[in-house]
Design an enzyme around this catalytic site. Structure first.
Site, PDB file in Angstrom:
ATOM      1  N   LYS A1287       0.830  -1.201   0.000  1.00  0.00           N
ATOM      2  CA  LYS A1287       0.000   0.000   0.000  1.00  0.00           C
ATOM      3  C   LYS A1287       0.871   1.260   0.000  1.00  0.00           C
ATOM      4  O   LYS A1287       1.962   1.273   0.592  1.00  0.00           O
ATOM      5  CB  LYS A1287      -0.905  -0.032   1.234  1.00  0.00           C
ATOM      6  CG  LYS A1287      -2.015   1.001   1.297  1.00  0.00           C
ATOM      7  CD  LYS A1287      -2.893   0.716   2.511  1.00  0.00           C
ATOM      8  CE  LYS A1287      -3.971   1.760   2.745  1.00  0.00           C
ATOM      9  NZ  LYS A1287      -4.793   1.442   3.928  1.00  0.00           N
ATOM     10  N   SER A1370      -9.656   1.571   3.382  1.00  0.00           N
ATOM     11  CA  SER A1370      -8.812   2.396   2.546  1.00  0.00           C
ATOM     12  C   SER A1370      -7.812   1.614   1.715  1.00  0.00           C
ATOM     13  O   SER A1370      -7.185   2.160   0.811  1.00  0.00           O
ATOM     14  CB  SER A1370      -8.052   3.391   3.423  1.00  0.00           C
ATOM     15  OG  SER A1370      -7.154   2.720   4.294  1.00  0.00           O
ATOM     16  N   SER A1394     -10.048  -1.133   7.258  1.00  0.00           N
ATOM     17  CA  SER A1394      -9.363  -0.828   6.003  1.00  0.00           C
ATOM     18  C   SER A1394      -8.659  -2.014   5.367  1.00  0.00           C
ATOM     19  O   SER A1394      -8.227  -1.922   4.233  1.00  0.00           O
ATOM     20  CB  SER A1394      -8.367   0.315   6.216  1.00  0.00           C
ATOM     21  OG  SER A1394      -9.046   1.509   6.490  1.00  0.00           O
TER      22      SER A1394
END
Length: 1733
Positions: A1287, A1370, A1394
């Site tokens: 990420k 997210s 997330s």
């Protein structure tokens, strides 16, 4: 240095050239056509109303055309509708009731329904598609339902009691066990009501309902869709309850206050309610539950409620869940309700109708933000921000006659007290005031609140506590106007236990106005707050004293300003209907509506509201039907005034209030009344023209001419040459009327007014004359004077209200001198708000013109120091209009405008210099016109896209152009023009300009030549590759090499067939088609052809390029593109352009060989020994693996590609890949190439999933090293040579060249101290860090309007399982990438949901580890208490393998030392019978009463089936439920508080450690500032909120009691709720559907959670084309979107959870039961890399 700067400037000039001045049609290609946006049904905005109800048979539909962009990212101008198609369908009957077919029309607003009659209480679907010359839009699909059209449709009675204060009523209904298809409630409770079902308040933010009306003439009812609520009810017994309040249906309002009318009080009485719940079951049967005398009622805990006097509540009488079906009351206080008469006088024509206007609300639901501007207050403005969610917290606490709290803002609403701990029967009183006492003249220090302006009422809320501890008190059925709160009787309260609600009729904020003046900005702030404070189902005058009436004068004066700022269309349509209801037979309307005080007929300046509200509603919407509906009533009012005038003449025209609240007395109030009369006649003429009523146009035009003559004759003073006595108001009003002041005297009258203002230094009139003052001055050439008055801060002025010694106002006052002289007056009025319309119409220059053709004509002061810039936005039904102008100098202005689609605008440039003329006009940095020898020559230098009709007003020296939809930036230059002298000057100016351009161009050529020479030194050519097996007839085409140079990336090259490459335009096309690079984002001047003349030079270049393994032959042309980082950082070529270029370079590096195949000799190379060997050499360099790959292409091992030995990369496991690597079927480099090719297929191309934000420049090098180690027998771990994506908030070492940005450009180029610990561990284990995945920017914590998966850098990432689907966040990109095999696995991060939510939505296994199991070091933080990093993979086994590597202690994260020193081998816990005898608790309380948006119905159904069919089969012991009340485990407010505090602390710490020497933000505040300065890329429309950043920035430190208390509360939840449940039932895990609130259970206490696929949403679970006003949101729910099942354990129970999850996974294999949509699955496989043909 100088040449560098010149080069930069020149590049920027050339870069802009051509962007908007060429035909953009060749670039008009859309991946998918847009859908209609911002759809409205009968003026109801579907974006903010999930349940739309109408009560008319012919509603109208409106929509906006979406903005579209060319392939270069430029907004396409001149988007016009050519037709539309609307289909309306009865949902239940599946019957099309209207199909418009294709209708040729440019109109996209107010399209009337023309189908079959609607049926009562029926649900319909509307589908809308529009057409342009270029495309047909996608279909918008929405729903609405109908009300009850006839009284016969009602079955219930009005019930209540005339004997006791029966304000709490209940019943229990028996439902069928059959599933419910629809359940619709219709209810009216007067004065006010609240509806409860099974103990839950329906529509929690809705208050003070229904709206106040003249109940005998019209009573309103509301409607609720209770389908989901009833279907989620477990029992067939349904409890329903209603709380009633007095509201305005009481007698007290008639006997107090100014103009009391006690005789009318008998029409009012006890509160009462009527309710009807219509249920339709799926088997077609019906049931109706309605109010009757079987309902039981009592006096509830709220003993007294009064709008004026407040609420008294006795919590000792409260009954828990009193509206539940299983409720029993041991005290038997309930009696049968009585049937009471209807409040409506149907005999006299009264109506019982649906409340079409929005209700009064509190909290975030009360005010929706439609504008694209910044959130929060403008710098320098005092008071609370309207955009902060509607909840105010005290900013100051003092002990003054009790506990006194300052909210910092005057507003309307009430306060809630929580955490009240005191003995039973403790009495607490809340008092409210707008002002505090100040020290008197005798120095007596008065204390407490100032109540004198409340008149005859005592504003007080009282509560009697029950003594149960932690009690809460919130008043109901009342509201107050206040800034200060005094709490008596409870001294231990603190400001943390108080929150106050800003209450007002629900609306959208549709405008922004800011300027360079703090005074104007504060006036605007005060206008907004005072307007909302007085919007309580009708426009009231004030919110604090014993009035709060619907005064018509106030409403009429502020209507234009209100409609600019707020979407209050239905609010004012309701008010117009009430005016019509009250209209008397002679046409008279009343001063107040409902008619409580005042007169009928009203004072003309009050009654004019009927006319002005109607007119401005039309002006702001273009809806002719509004004028049609009220036309006859307005005509009757005008005729009523005419009759009055016939009796008295204008000279003695009647009046009551006149120019109210003047500084000096009004000399002749009949003139003031006559002004209103003439203006109404004039407006009525305009209405008649719109409706083509030529008879009335002629009749009332003659009347107006007669009145104009009479007005001048009776009020003009011939002796003094002024009107009446020449006072300001007496001259302003006639000057503001059309054709009243004769031309012969107009200049003298105006001069007298100007002299008077100059002499007094201020305005001396009242509310009527101030409204036309500012527009009149601006129109008459005295704009500077108007500005000076508006900017004044001395008495009397708007500015004085917040520049005085007593209190700085945060709302508009009732009087100019409310403080100190008029201190008994209101501090929160809106009758002076009329100046707000001048802000938009004159300072910003926005004239809506009924949305036919917009005018943009900002007025400019000659004195540039008065105002240097204005920024304004108005969101209309057709779209957003934005205007921003800035005075660059005294004679130069920059004007940027944005015009919505499907409309044109006339843009005018006001004179900057008195008697000056415009000399030059630029559009988008291109000169489009310059004044020449012929001053009247008005033609463009060249065609300008979207701009036409240049003209000049000789009278005012104003330049104008017509523009189509789109964005434009103009610069206008002004100067004095003096005949031939000026012409000579211009000729000299032009010659100097030409010579300067030549010099500049020469310098540019020298500089660019130097750049080319330097950049081409390391580049040379290889000889043509050997092609032993190639065709002997193949003749090589001329070759072109594109070389990219950047100070952030090594020079790289690609070779193309140049047979068609003949010029830079074609080269641009070649770049565009090959690299998906929008050519318009490149600086054309940096594409420079260089011919090769010298063999020596060529040879030198060949030697250099061989090191980069490029394919070569003789190169005929080199195109050198230099991207310099500094240019993009310090100039206007935009940060995102730099990023896109770098991404192209990255993409190009991996595509080099593929490009060669596609373009070398114009054909694909054939598979042969030579080409295969060449491929191997090109792809891998000279190493042993070249021979292996060559062999696998052409000899006996070629069957590798077809015999199934190669894993399918769509779902290849890590073990599959390791097996292939070990057997030598492929290399890690092959894997990297294949995964990169897969990324390139779907990331920005095709479905454009945008899962990957950047690819590592060194991934191939890392793969080669990994392969070499494997050859030498060195295998570091099961992840050795395996490509992993991480990420974009996980740091990687700077030398890799990847950014770590959390999706924000703010951190682009930021330099970290090295790898994040988890990244380092992966690297040390031999994993290849392939790249970074996209994410919800700042992990979904920048702003509340930022959708899942969107970031400024990455764009909008969307699901692979449904086009444009919401993939959750997210860790959105990590989820998407893992779901379709863009890497072998991914890493995500989680604070709350997330990892698990995007894993659930993407058909993955996601492990959210215990906080402390994985290090957070150098991961961009959110909360130290909740952040964790975990794997997201296609299987439990893969996730366990990655978790093995990243888990463990880290000296850089002290949380990790709470785990054991030795990390378990999680792969040893992959046990198929792991669920056998496992004790599993079901968190059923989480979703029993949850909404479908949290837990779709199909998800619950599958979850229940799995528990029954799977868990039982696997031998699990199920305890269901273990949780009935989720609030015991959830602590949302505490969690949010902790995160806010943590984020500020943690992000400041992270930013401060970056190594960039202040080239990136170093604090949260700097980050906020950066976003504001770069709003075009960081805060685009619809995603521009920073409210979470602001709220975090406003926190203090981690010692704050708010933070420590929240942490304490969470610890209590952990011990008393979560751990207690595990202990009570001896559980192994808790389970629930993954999404919704499930993640919060684990998040707030830091516990682990694993999600495993559970299923896919059915086709019925879809919400298509969810739009905002500005862009399309990702879609959810939608068919085929996956969902998961979550296992939650206690700290460090990952091993056990993996056993459970693996057992479940292996038994179900749900992941394989569906796939992503076809286009989302990349086609590239290892065979494509190994076996190219």
């Amino acid at each position: 240095m100088v040449s560098r700067q010149i080069l930069i400037i020149f590049l920027l000039i050339v870069q802009n050239k051509g962007n908007y001045f060429e035909n953009s049609d060749p670039y008009f290609t859309l991946l998918t056509s847009p859908a209609p946006r911002h759809v409205r049904i009968q003026h109801i905005d579907v974006e903010t109303h999930s349940d739309i109800v109408i009560d008319i048979q012919a509603p109208h539909f409106s929509w906006q055309l979406a903005h579209v962009y060319d392939r270069q990212g430029n907004q396409i101008r001149n988007i016009k509708q050519t037709g539309y198609h609307i289909i309306v369908t009865d949902i239940v009957r599946h019957q099309i009731v209207w199909n418009s077919g294709y209708t040729s029309s440019s109109s996209s607003t107010h399209i009337l329904y023309a189908g079959l009659p609607f049926k009562s209480d029926t649900r319909y679907t509307v589908r809308i598609s529009y057409f342009t010359a270029q495309y047909q839009s996608q279909w918008y699909i929405g729903q609405f339902r109908t009300a009850l059209f006839s009284l016969e449709d009602w079955t219930g009675d009005w019930i209540g009691s005339n004997h006791i204060n029966m304000n709490q009523l209940r019943t229990v209904a028996n439902l069928k066990s059959t599933r419910i298809q629809s359940a619709t409630c219709f209810i009216s409770g007067i004065g006010y009501y609240q509806l409860y079902v099974e103990g839950e308040l329906i529509d929690k933010s809705r208050r003070l309902d229904v709206g106040w009306t003249t109940y005998q003439q019209r009573t309103l009812y509301a409607s609720f869709d209770l389908t989901q609520i009833l279907n989620s009810t477990a029992s067939t017994n349904l409890g329903i309850g209603v709380i009633l309040g007095q509201g305005w249906y009481n007698r007290q309002q008639w006997i107090i206050g100014p103009g009391a009318r006690p005789e009318l009080s008998d029409n009012y009485g006890s509160p009462r309610v009527i309710m009807q719940l219509n249920i339709v079951y799926i088997d077609g049967t019906n049931q109706s539950i309605s109010t009757d005398s079987t309902w039981l009622g009592r006096e509830g805990e709220h003993r007294v409620d009064s709008v004026y006097m407040g609420t008294t509540m006795d919590l000792r009488a409260a009954r828990s869940c009193w509206s539940c079906a299983n409720f029993t009351d041991p005290y038997s206080l309930w009696i049968n309700a009585s049937v009471l008469p209807s409040p409506v006088n149907f005999t006299a024509g009264g109506q019982f109708s649906l409340q079409m206007m929005d209700p009064v609300r509190i909290g975030p639901d009360a005010l929706h933000i439609a504008t694209s501007g910044r959130r929060g207050n403008v710098d320098g403005v005092q008071g609370a921000s309207l955009t902060d969610g509607g909840v105010l917290k005290p900013i100051l606490q003092e002990h003054v006659n009790g506990q006194l709290f300052d909210l910092g803002q005057n507003f309307a609403g009430w306060c809630k007290l929580s955490s009240l701990n005191a003995p039973k029967s403790t009495v607490i009183q809340l008092r409210y005031g707008e002002l505090r006492y100040s020290r008197g003249q005798n120095q007596i220090n008065f204390a407490g609140l100032y109540y004198e302006n409340l008149d005859s009422i005592a504003v007080m809320d009282t509560v009697v506590l029950n003594g149960t501890g932690n009690e809460t008190f919130e008043p109901i059925f009342t509201y107050h106007g206040f800034r200060y709160l005094l709490v008596n009787g409870y001294d231990t309260i603190n400001k943390d236990n108080i929150e106050c609600y800003n209450a007002h009729s629900e609306t959208r904020l549709i405008a922004n106005f800011t300027s360079s003046s703090n005074v104007l900005n504060q006036i605007q702030h005060n206008i907004l707050w005072s307007q909302l404070s007085n919007s309580m189902s009708l426009p009231t005058d004030c919110p604090q004293r014993n009035e709060r009436r619907g005064w018509m004068g106030d409403a009429g004066l502020s209507i234009d300003e209100t409609l600019f700022n707020f979407d209050y269309l239905n609010f004012y349509l309701n008010f117009l209907t009430m005016i019509a209801d009250n209209q008397s037979p002679d046409g008279g309307v009343s001063d107040t509506v409902p008619f409580t005080v005042g007169f009928n007929p009203a004072d003309p300046n009050w009654g004019t509201a009927y006319v002005q509200i109607t007119w401005y509603l039309y002006e702001h919407t273009g809806d002719v039907s509004i004028v049609e509906k009220y036309y006859k009533g307005i005509q009757a009012w005008v005729d009523c005034l005419t009759n009055q005038r016939q009796r008295t003449g204008l000279a003695r025209m009647y009046y009551y209030w006149g120019d109210w609240a003047t500084v000096q007395g009004t000399a002749n109030t009949s003139l003031v009344s006559s002004y209103a009369y003439l203006r109404d006649v004039d407006t009525f003429i305009n209405m008649s023209q719109i409706l083509n009523r030529t008879d009335n146009v002629q009749k009332y035009t003659l009347l107006y001419q007669e009145l104009a003559d009479e007005f001048h004759r009776v009020f003009y003073n011939n002796l003094s040459g002024v009107y009446v006595d020449g006072s300001q108001a007496m001259n302003i009003l006639p000057l503001a009327l059309r054709a009243v002041v004769p031309t012969s005297v107009r200049a003298a009258v105006l001069s007298s007014l100007i002299d008077n203002i100059a002499k007094t230094g201020h305005f001396t009139g009242g509310i009527v004359s101030v409204a036309p003052l500012y527009p009149m001055l601006s129109n008459e050439g005295h704009h500077d004077l108007a500005l000076q008055l508006a900017l004044s801060i001395s008495y009397p002025s708007y500015g004085y209200m917040f520049n005085n010694d007593i209190q700085n106002a945060t709302t508009t006052w009732e009087l100019w001198n409310t403080l100190p002289q008029g201190a008994t007056a209101s501090l929160n009025h809106h009758m002076f708000n009329s100046i707000g319309a001048w802000f938009y119409r004159y300072l910003a220059g926005i004239e809506l013109n009924a949305l036919q053709t917009i005018s943009i004509y900002p007025r400019m002061p000659y004195n540039a120091s008065l105002l240097s810039y204005v920024k304004a936005e108005v969101v209309t039904i057709k779209g957003s209009i934005r205007v921003e102008w800035s005075r660059l100098s005294t004679d130069t202005v920059s004007l940027t405008v944005a015009i919505p689609t499907n409309i044109d605008a006339i843009v005018s440039f006001d004179a900057l210099i008195k008697d000056g003329q415009c000399m030059k006009l630029l559009c988008d940095n291109e000169i489009i016109w310059m004044r020449g020898e012929k001053n009247d020559q008005l033609s463009f230098f060249k065609p300008v896209n979207g701009v036409s009709d240049l003209c000049e007003s000789k009278r005012h020296n104003v330049m104008s152009v017509r523009v189509t939809s789109g964005e434009y930036t103009f610069i206008a230059y002004w100067a004095y023009l003096r005949h031939s002298t000026s012409i000579d000057f211009m000729q000299k100016l032009n010659s100097r300009y030409i010579w300067a351009s030549i010099c500049l161009f020469g310098t540019f050529l020298s500089t660019i030549a130097a750049v080319i020479v330097l950049s081409l030194i390391p580049v040379y050519l290889l000889e043509h590759s050997s092609s032993d097996g190639g065709s002997p007839d193949a003749v090589p085409s001329p070759k072109v090499m594109f070389s990219f140079a950047s100070d952030l990336s090594p020079t790289d090259a690609a070779i193309f067939d140049s047979s068609t490459v003949v010029n830079t335009n074609t080269i641009s096309r070649q770049l565009e088609s090959t690299f998906q690079l929008p050519t318009k984002s490149l600086d054309v001047s940096s594409i420079t052809p260089v011919n090769f003349m010298s063999d020596n030079n060529n040879n030198r270049r060949r030697r250099a390029i061989s090191k980069s393994t490029a394919v070569g032959s003789s190169i005929d042309l080199v195109i050198q593109i230099t991207i310099n980082y500094l240019i993009c950082r310090i100039n206007d070529c935009k940060i995102h352009l730099h990023n896109r270029i770098i991404q192209v370079i990255n993409s190009h590096r991996q595509k080099t060989f593929t490009v060669h195949l596609l373009f070398n000799n114009g054909v694909r190379l054939v598979s042969s020994v030579a080409t295969c060997t060449a491929q191997s050499m090109i792809a891998t360099g000279p190493s042993k693996y070249s021979r292996l790959r060559g062999k696998s292409c052409i000899n006996s091992d070629v069957d590798i590609c077809s015999n199934g030995r190669l894993p399918n990369l769509y779902d290849a496991s890590i073990q599959d890949l390791q097996n292939g690597l070990a057997k030598g079927y492929f290399t890690s480099k092959d894997l990297v190439e294949a995964y990169i090719a897969r990324i390139n297929e779907v990331n920005l191309k095709g479905p454009a999933l945008r899962a990957v934000i950047e690819i590592s420049l060194v991934a191939l090098d890392a793969a080669r090293i990994s392969d070499a180690m494997r050859t030498n027998g060195s295998i570091l771990s099961p992840l050795h040579g395996i490509p992993i994506l991480i990420k974009d908030n996980i740091a990687t070492r700077p030398e890799d060249g990847m950014n770590t940005t959390a999706g924000s450009f703010a951190l682009l180029g930021s330099i970290t101290a090295g790898d994040a610990t988890v990244a380092r561990k992966l690297r040390d284990a031999g994993a290849i860090l392939l790249g970074k995945t996209s994410l919800s920017e700042w992990a979904n914590f920048r702003g509340s309007d930022v959708p899942n998966g969107w970031s400024a850098r990455g764009g909008q990432a969307t699901s692979a399982f449904y086009p444009q689907g919401d993939a959750c966040g997210s860790s959105t990109g990590s989820g998407i990438a893992a779901s379709i095999g863009l890497a072998a696995g991914t890493l995500g991060t989680e604070t709350d949901g997330s990892i698990v939510c995007p894993s659930s939505r993407n058909n993955l296994v996601g492990i959210k580890p215990t906080v402390g199991l994985t290090s957070r070091h150098l991961v961009i933080p959110l909360s130290q208490a909740q952040d964790t990093i975990g794997p997201m993979c296609q299987s439990v086994a893969d996730a366990a393998a990655i978790l093995n590597i990243i888990a463990g202690r880290d000296n850089n994260d002290n949380y990790t030392f709470t785990q054991n020193e030795t990390v378990p081998d999680y792969t040893q816990h992959l046990i198929k019978d792991g669920l056998k005898q496992a004790k599993i608790g079901v968190l059923r309380g989480l979703f029993t009463n949850a909404t479908a948006s949290e837990y779709p119905e199909y998800v619950i159904s599958e979850f229940n089936r799995t528990i029954k069919d799977i868990f039982a089969k696997l031998g699990a012991i199920i305890i269901d439920p273990v949780l009935e009340k989720p609030e015991t485990m959830l602590s949302s407010d505490d969690e949010f508080t902790v995160i806010l505090f943590d984020f500020k602390y943690e992000i400041n710490r992270y930013l401060s450690q970056l190594k960039n020497n202040n080239t990136v933000p170093r604090t949260l505040q700097e980050l906020i500032d950066y976003n504001n300065k770069n709003a075009d890329v960081e805060l685009p429309p619809g995603r521009n909120s920073q409210d979470l950043f602001h709220r975090a920035q406003n926190t203090t430190d981690l010692t704050d009691s708010k933070y420590t208390n929240a942490k304490t509360n969470i610890s209590r939840v952990k011990a008393d709720a979560i751990d207690a449940i595990f202990k009570k039932y001896n559980l192994d895990a808790l389970i629930a559907p993954t999404e919704g609130r499930s993640s919060q259970i684990a998040a707030i206490v830091g516990y682990p959670m694993i999600t495993v696929p559970l299923g896919f949403l059915a086709d019925t679970e879809v919400k298509t084309n969810v739009n905002t006003t500005l862009f399309q949101l990702p879609i959810y729910p939608a068919p085929n979107i996956p969902f998961g099942l979550a296992f939650i354990g206690q700290a460090y129970s990952e091993s056990r959870l993996i056993e459970l999850a693996y057992s479940y996974e292996q038994a179900t294999q749900y992941r394989h039961k569906s796939k992503p949509f076809e286009a989302a699955i990349p086609k590239t496989q290892l065979s494509d890399i190994l076996c190219r043909k």
